[in-house]
Write a protein that holds these residues in place. Structure first.
Motif, mmCIF file in Angstrom:
data_model
loop_
_atom_site.group_PDB
_atom_site.id
_atom_site.type_symbol
_atom_site.label_atom_id
_atom_site.label_comp_id
_atom_site.label_asym_id
_atom_site.label_seq_id
_atom_site.Cartn_x
_atom_site.Cartn_y
_atom_site.Cartn_z
ATOM 1 N N LYS A 21 -39.947 8.249 19.874
ATOM 2 C CA LYS A 21 -40.968 8.298 18.829
ATOM 3 C C LYS A 21 -40.844 7.141 17.856
ATOM 4 N N ALA A 22 -39.701 6.474 17.846
ATOM 5 C CA ALA A 22 -39.453 5.395 16.900
ATOM 6 C C ALA A 22 -39.928 4.048 17.419
ATOM 7 N N LYS B 9 -33.201 -0.600 24.321
ATOM 8 C CA LYS B 9 -34.454 -0.250 23.658
ATOM 9 C C LYS B 9 -34.818 1.159 24.083
ATOM 10 N N THR C 235 -42.544 2.441 16.822
ATOM 11 C CA THR C 235 -43.190 1.643 15.786
ATOM 12 C C THR C 235 -42.204 1.165 14.725
ATOM 13 N N GLN C 236 -40.967 1.634 14.783
ATOM 14 C CA GLN C 236 -39.935 1.228 13.830
ATOM 15 C C GLN C 236 -38.845 0.484 14.598
ATOM 16 N N PRO C 237 -38.887 -0.842 14.610
ATOM 17 C CA PRO C 237 -37.974 -1.614 15.455
ATOM 18 C C PRO C 237 -36.490 -1.374 15.186
ATOM 19 N N LYS C 238 -36.107 -1.108 13.940
ATOM 20 C CA LYS C 238 -34.699 -0.912 13.637
ATOM 21 C C LYS C 238 -34.157 0.375 14.268
ATOM 22 N N LYS C 239 -34.984 1.417 14.302
ATOM 23 C CA LYS C 239 -34.569 2.696 14.872
ATOM 24 C C LYS C 239 -34.819 2.776 16.377
ATOM 25 N N ALA C 240 -35.586 1.834 16.920
ATOM 26 C CA ALA C 240 -35.985 1.907 18.322
ATOM 27 C C ALA C 240 -34.965 1.306 19.273
#
Length: 151
Positions: A78-79, A74, A81-86
């Protein structure tokens, strides 16, 4: 989205979340054990150190459907808030145990990413590796003991 400290998230979710599994002990002395099934919780214990919800930096080793292992990290970026990119998914070689161990160390503790979880990660890698061997049929399943005299 507003940044929220990890400690505050833990205080809000430690006693009540959908991933919490409480097991009562058989006696008052043995107490209650709390497990957690969230993603990113490497030991499946309901503790701040291992929590995948409360910590902004976590990693976990999971077994995939085709009997391979993946290291999921994980990213605290900055990502958030975007679970797929985080998260970053890194495949771990299943063929050689030591190469898999080296890949886990290289991507986590060698770059100073949650070095406190290194022992837990290597312990989980051992169990995932053994489970994959059994699923493939390379290693035999350990028979359960049936007690004295019942061979």
């Amino acid at each position: 989205m507003v940044f929220c400290p990890d400690a505050l998230v833990w205080e809000l979710t430690k006693n009540n979340n959908s991933f919490l599994k409480k097991k009562n002990g058989s006696t008052k002395r043995s107490g209650v054990i709390e497990f957690s099934t969230e993603k990113g919780n490497i030991k499946s214990l309901n503790q701040f150190k291992y929590s995948g919800i409360a910590n902004s930096k976590t990693y976990d080793i999971v077994c995939t459907d085709d009997n391979k292992a993946e290291l999921i990290i994980k990213t605290a970026s900055k990502a958030a808030t975007q679970p797929k990119k985080a998260k970053a998914v890194i495949p771990v070689r299943r063929s050689d145990f030591r190469r898999g161990e080296k890949a886990i160390r290289k991507n986590t503790s060698d770059v100073y990413y949650r070095r406190d979880l290194e022992a837990a990660a290597l312990g989980k890698w051992t169990k995932v590796y053994q489970a994959n061997k059994r699923a493939k049929g390379v290693k035999k399943v350990v028979p359960c003991k049936k007690g004295r005299g019942n061979n």
